[in-house]
Scaffold this motif. Structure first.
Motif, mmCIF file in Angstrom:
data_model
loop_
_atom_site.group_PDB
_atom_site.id
_atom_site.type_symbol
_atom_site.label_atom_id
_atom_site.label_comp_id
_atom_site.label_asym_id
_atom_site.label_seq_id
_atom_site.Cartn_x
_atom_site.Cartn_y
_atom_site.Cartn_z
ATOM 1 N N LEU A 278 -54.465 70.574 54.388
ATOM 2 C CA LEU A 278 -54.274 69.222 53.882
ATOM 3 C C LEU A 278 -53.961 69.245 52.391
ATOM 4 C CD1 LEU A 278 -57.225 67.303 55.605
ATOM 5 C CD2 LEU A 278 -54.830 67.389 56.300
ATOM 6 N N PRO A 279 -53.002 68.432 51.932
ATOM 7 C CA PRO A 279 -52.665 68.422 50.512
ATOM 8 C C PRO A 279 -53.673 67.609 49.699
ATOM 9 C CG PRO A 279 -51.319 66.805 51.671
ATOM 10 C CD PRO A 279 -52.133 67.526 52.721
ATOM 11 N N GLY A 280 -53.789 67.955 48.407
ATOM 12 C CA GLY A 280 -54.565 67.124 47.493
ATOM 13 C C GLY A 280 -55.946 67.661 47.183
ATOM 14 N N ILE A 281 -56.350 67.518 45.919
ATOM 15 C CA ILE A 281 -57.663 67.979 45.499
ATOM 16 C C ILE A 281 -58.771 67.178 46.159
ATOM 17 C CG2 ILE A 281 -57.771 66.481 43.471
ATOM 18 C CD1 ILE A 281 -59.063 70.116 43.759
ATOM 19 N N PHE A 306 -60.546 76.474 60.899
ATOM 20 C CA PHE A 306 -60.260 75.055 61.086
ATOM 21 C C PHE A 306 -59.460 74.498 59.908
ATOM 22 C CE2 PHE A 306 -61.334 70.562 60.481
ATOM 23 C CZ PHE A 306 -60.867 70.048 61.688
ATOM 24 N N ALA A 307 -59.833 74.869 58.680
ATOM 25 C CA ALA A 307 -59.144 74.357 57.490
ATOM 26 C C ALA A 307 -57.666 74.741 57.498
ATOM 27 C CB ALA A 307 -59.821 74.872 56.232
ATOM 28 N N ARG A 308 -57.349 75.913 58.002
ATOM 29 C CA ARG A 308 -55.956 76.368 58.051
ATOM 30 C C ARG A 308 -55.145 75.615 59.102
ATOM 31 N NH1 ARG A 308 -58.172 82.502 57.988
ATOM 32 N NH2 ARG A 308 -58.380 82.768 55.714
ATOM 33 N N GLU A 309 -55.832 75.080 60.117
ATOM 34 C CA GLU A 309 -55.130 74.472 61.250
ATOM 35 C C GLU A 309 -55.087 72.944 61.200
ATOM 36 O OE1 GLU A 309 -56.483 77.956 64.439
ATOM 37 O OE2 GLU A 309 -57.301 75.914 64.594
ATOM 38 N N PHE A 310 -56.070 72.306 60.613
ATOM 39 C CA PHE A 310 -56.242 70.858 60.736
ATOM 40 C C PHE A 310 -55.149 70.107 59.969
ATOM 41 C CE2 PHE A 310 -58.713 66.960 59.278
ATOM 42 C CZ PHE A 310 -58.536 66.287 60.479
ATOM 43 N N GLU A 314 -54.670 60.501 61.294
ATOM 44 C CA GLU A 314 -53.570 59.537 61.262
ATOM 45 C C GLU A 314 -53.794 58.486 60.174
ATOM 46 O OE1 GLU A 314 -51.008 56.877 64.473
ATOM 47 O OE2 GLU A 314 -53.134 57.265 64.838
ATOM 48 N N HIS A 315 -52.706 58.118 59.505
ATOM 49 C CA HIS A 315 -52.697 57.094 58.452
ATOM 50 C C HIS A 315 -53.299 57.581 57.137
ATOM 51 C CE1 HIS A 315 -51.468 54.376 61.608
ATOM 52 N NE2 HIS A 315 -52.616 54.524 62.236
ATOM 53 N N ARG A 316 -53.542 58.878 57.011
ATOM 54 C CA ARG A 316 -54.117 59.434 55.780
ATOM 55 C C ARG A 316 -53.191 60.539 55.273
ATOM 56 N NH1 ARG A 316 -57.425 57.300 59.187
ATOM 57 N NH2 ARG A 316 -59.354 56.293 58.511
ATOM 58 N N ILE A 317 -52.268 60.172 54.406
ATOM 59 C CA ILE A 317 -51.215 61.081 53.925
ATOM 60 C C ILE A 317 -50.625 61.840 55.116
ATOM 61 C CG2 ILE A 317 -50.539 62.660 52.084
ATOM 62 C CD1 ILE A 317 -53.056 62.140 50.642
ATOM 63 N N GLU A 318 -50.238 61.084 56.115
ATOM 64 C CA GLU A 318 -49.685 61.618 57.366
ATOM 65 C C GLU A 318 -48.172 61.765 57.231
ATOM 66 O OE1 GLU A 318 -49.040 60.017 61.962
ATOM 67 O OE2 GLU A 318 -49.863 58.712 60.405
ATOM 68 N N LEU A 319 -47.691 62.989 57.420
ATOM 69 C CA LEU A 319 -46.241 63.207 57.387
ATOM 70 C C LEU A 319 -45.611 62.569 58.616
ATOM 71 C CD1 LEU A 319 -43.755 64.512 56.093
ATOM 72 C CD2 LEU A 319 -44.276 66.596 57.397
ATOM 73 N N MET A 341 -54.565 56.276 44.110
ATOM 74 C CA MET A 341 -54.534 57.230 43.006
ATOM 75 C C MET A 341 -54.746 58.655 43.504
ATOM 76 S SD MET A 341 -56.655 54.723 40.457
ATOM 77 C CE MET A 341 -57.227 55.954 39.290
ATOM 78 N N ALA A 342 -55.688 58.833 44.421
ATOM 79 C CA ALA A 342 -55.935 60.167 44.992
ATOM 80 C C ALA A 342 -54.721 60.660 45.763
ATOM 81 C CB ALA A 342 -57.166 60.133 45.891
ATOM 82 N N GLY A 343 -54.091 59.766 46.517
ATOM 83 C CA GLY A 343 -52.906 60.147 47.279
ATOM 84 C C GLY A 343 -51.754 60.563 46.393
ATOM 85 N N LEU A 344 -51.524 59.823 45.325
ATOM 86 C CA LEU A 344 -50.427 60.148 44.407
ATOM 87 C C LEU A 344 -50.650 61.505 43.751
ATOM 88 C CD1 LEU A 344 -49.864 56.672 42.692
ATOM 89 C CD2 LEU A 344 -48.492 57.732 44.500
ATOM 90 N N ARG A 345 -51.887 61.813 43.439
ATOM 91 C CA ARG A 345 -52.205 63.086 42.789
ATOM 92 C C ARG A 345 -52.086 64.277 43.735
ATOM 93 N NH1 ARG A 345 -57.165 60.004 39.935
ATOM 94 N NH2 ARG A 345 -56.221 59.599 37.892
ATOM 95 N N SER A 346 -51.849 64.008 45.020
ATOM 96 C CA SER A 346 -51.716 65.089 45.993
ATOM 97 C C SER A 346 -50.360 65.774 45.906
ATOM 98 C CB SER A 346 -51.905 64.549 47.418
ATOM 99 O OG SER A 346 -53.173 63.972 47.582
#
Length: 456
Positions: A278-281, A306-310, A314-319, A341-346
């Motif tokens: 997932l992108p973003g700090i 799990f972190a590598r695969e997840f 949906e609806h949360r910085i979803e490509l 703001m968190a999304g933009l910083r991703s």
């Protein structure tokens, strides 16, 4: 008290359920199936076919603007978001009614261990991560609360070895007098001030997730958030911190790209930030919160895999789509400035942002500088369009970023398409609620995705 004992105790009582939405429908149907006298109350004038179904099941309906008037049932179930101190509810309690909620009763009768997450941002993703980690570790998990579906009606099928993993909103927590075995507070910032009296009441509601814990329970706090860091010292049980800015004595922290767990003076590396798909700090923080909560319950290898695969929720910085070299993202969950703001910083690049919706009493002042730093073109649509515009143009770092307005989402998507070029990112991240045009953020996100996928 078991669930069956609770239901048996309702046998000769009358029950009112306030709000016939998703969270209360299973409860209504369960009570009716046990022969309990139920009155379903809702502000809507009609419930359509579902109302006809309830009538056939023997339910009494009380609909329309006066749906709260004259409540006198023995037990009243309040829907989340309906303040417990409304005059009609206070009068009913004064006359002897017991005011409760689906979640409050669930905590009373749930036979299994409970892990709950709350916060202003990140709680859905963190809750989802935790549920998946426990499942991958062989646990039977029941996911519910403000995410998934209501669990009270399913309590009878739960066993003591199971885990109930819950996302809890401030509305659900307002009147809670029980807390989970493991509590996680992702962060706290001003939110929902259109419902809460003030910020202090909002904070007090969130605190209920840990204030009723026992000395054997665990609470996890964001050590970088001023409110939650201060709250950590008031937890009745064990308190752990997660932090990306400093090393903590008991908890999880970030050191040169490595996520490290420390306990009893011992350290171990859980994973690297590059392991997180997932992108973003902010998603690094979500994983640190989850890791601090299930340390000892979930193997480190399970966490890393799990972190590598997840791919995210949906609806949360979803490509949504990549088209002509332009990536389109749906972040409809971002109903507050802090989420946007968190999304933009991703993203490392400046993005084309579609924003705007209904105000919920939060200041947009801090959003402006972030917009100017991270947005190459701002497209506004909805009731908060002007206040978002002003936050950008009145910020000291405003340098003429193009700001366009759209009448509706089809026009907003068309404008974004015309403004974009290969290599760009377009993101819907409204910084506002959906209620000016949509029933919820999910409908808003689905409309956006349909429009993007329909582009030729």
């Amino acid at each position: 008290m078991t669930f069956e004992e609770y239901l048996s105790g309702l046998g000769r009582k009358t029950v009112a359920v306030l709000g016939v939405g998703v969270s209360n429908r299973p409860l209504i149907e369960l009570l009716l199936s046990r022969g309990i006298a139920v009155t379903a109350c809702d502000r809507k004038e009609s419930l359509g076919e579902y109302g006809d179904t309830l009538k056939r099941l023997g339910c009494r309906l009380k609909l329309g603007p006066e749906y709260l008037r004259g409540l006198d049932q023995d037990v009243i179930f309040r829907t989340p978001g309906l303040r417990p101190d409304l005059p009609e509810l206070r009068e009913a309690v004064r006359r002897g009614s017991c005011l409760t909620s689906e979640m409050e009763v669930f905590f009373q009768v749930c036979p299994c261990r409970k892990l709950a997450v709350t916060g202003s941002d990140g709680k859905t993703t963190t809750t989802t991560i935790l549920a998946n980690l426990l499942e991958r570790s062989g646990k039977r998990v029941h996911l519910g609360g403000n995410i998934g579906h209501p669990l009270l009606a399913e309590t009878g099928s739960m066993s003591p070895e199971d885990w109930a993993v819950l996302e809890l909103s401030s509305f659900q927590l307002m009147t809670m007098d029980l807390s989970p075995d493991i509590a996680v507070l992702t962060n706290i910032s001003p939110n929902h001030l259109d419902v809460h009296k003030d910020y202090n009441e909002y904070i007090a509601a969130k605190e209920n997730i840990f204030t009723h814990q026992t000395p054997s329970d665990l609470a996890v706090f964001n050590g970088d958030n001023p409110v939650t860091a201060e709250e950590a010292g008031r937890a009745p049980g064990r308190s752990r911190l997660f932090s990306r800015r400093r090393e903590v004595e008991d908890g999880v922290f970030l050191r040169r790209g490595e996520i490290i767990s420390r306990s009893d003076g011992q350290e171990r590396i859980l994973m690297r930030t590059e392991d997180i798909r997932l992108p973003g700090i902010h998603n690094v923080e979500n994983y640190m919160a989850a890791a601090a909560a299930v340390d000892g319950l979930v193997a480190d290898d399970t966490l890393r895999t799990f972190a590598r695969e997840f791919p995210g929720v949906e609806h949360r910085i979803e490509l949504v789509r990549t088209r002509n070299g332009v990536r389109w993202y749906n972040d409809s969950i971002a109903s507050s400035p802090s989420r946007t703001m968190a999304g933009l910083r991703s993203f490392p690049e400046k993005v084309i942002l579609i924003a705007g919706g209904k105000d919920k009493g939060i200041s947009y002042t801090d959003l402006g500088p972030v917009l100017n730093d991270h947005v190459k073109c701002l497209i506004l649509c909805g009731a908060t369009a002007e206040v978002i515009r002003q936050s950008a143009v009145q910020a000291e770092n405003y340098a003429g970023m193009p700001i366009l307005e759209a009448e509706d989402y089809p026009q907003a998507v068309a404008l974004a398409d015309r403004q974009s070029e290969e290599g760009d990112v377009v993101i819907l991240s409204p910084a506002s609620t959906s209620f000016d045009r949509f029933s919820n953020f999910m409908e808003r996100g689905n409309v956006f995705k349909a429009l993007v996928n329909a582009l030729p």
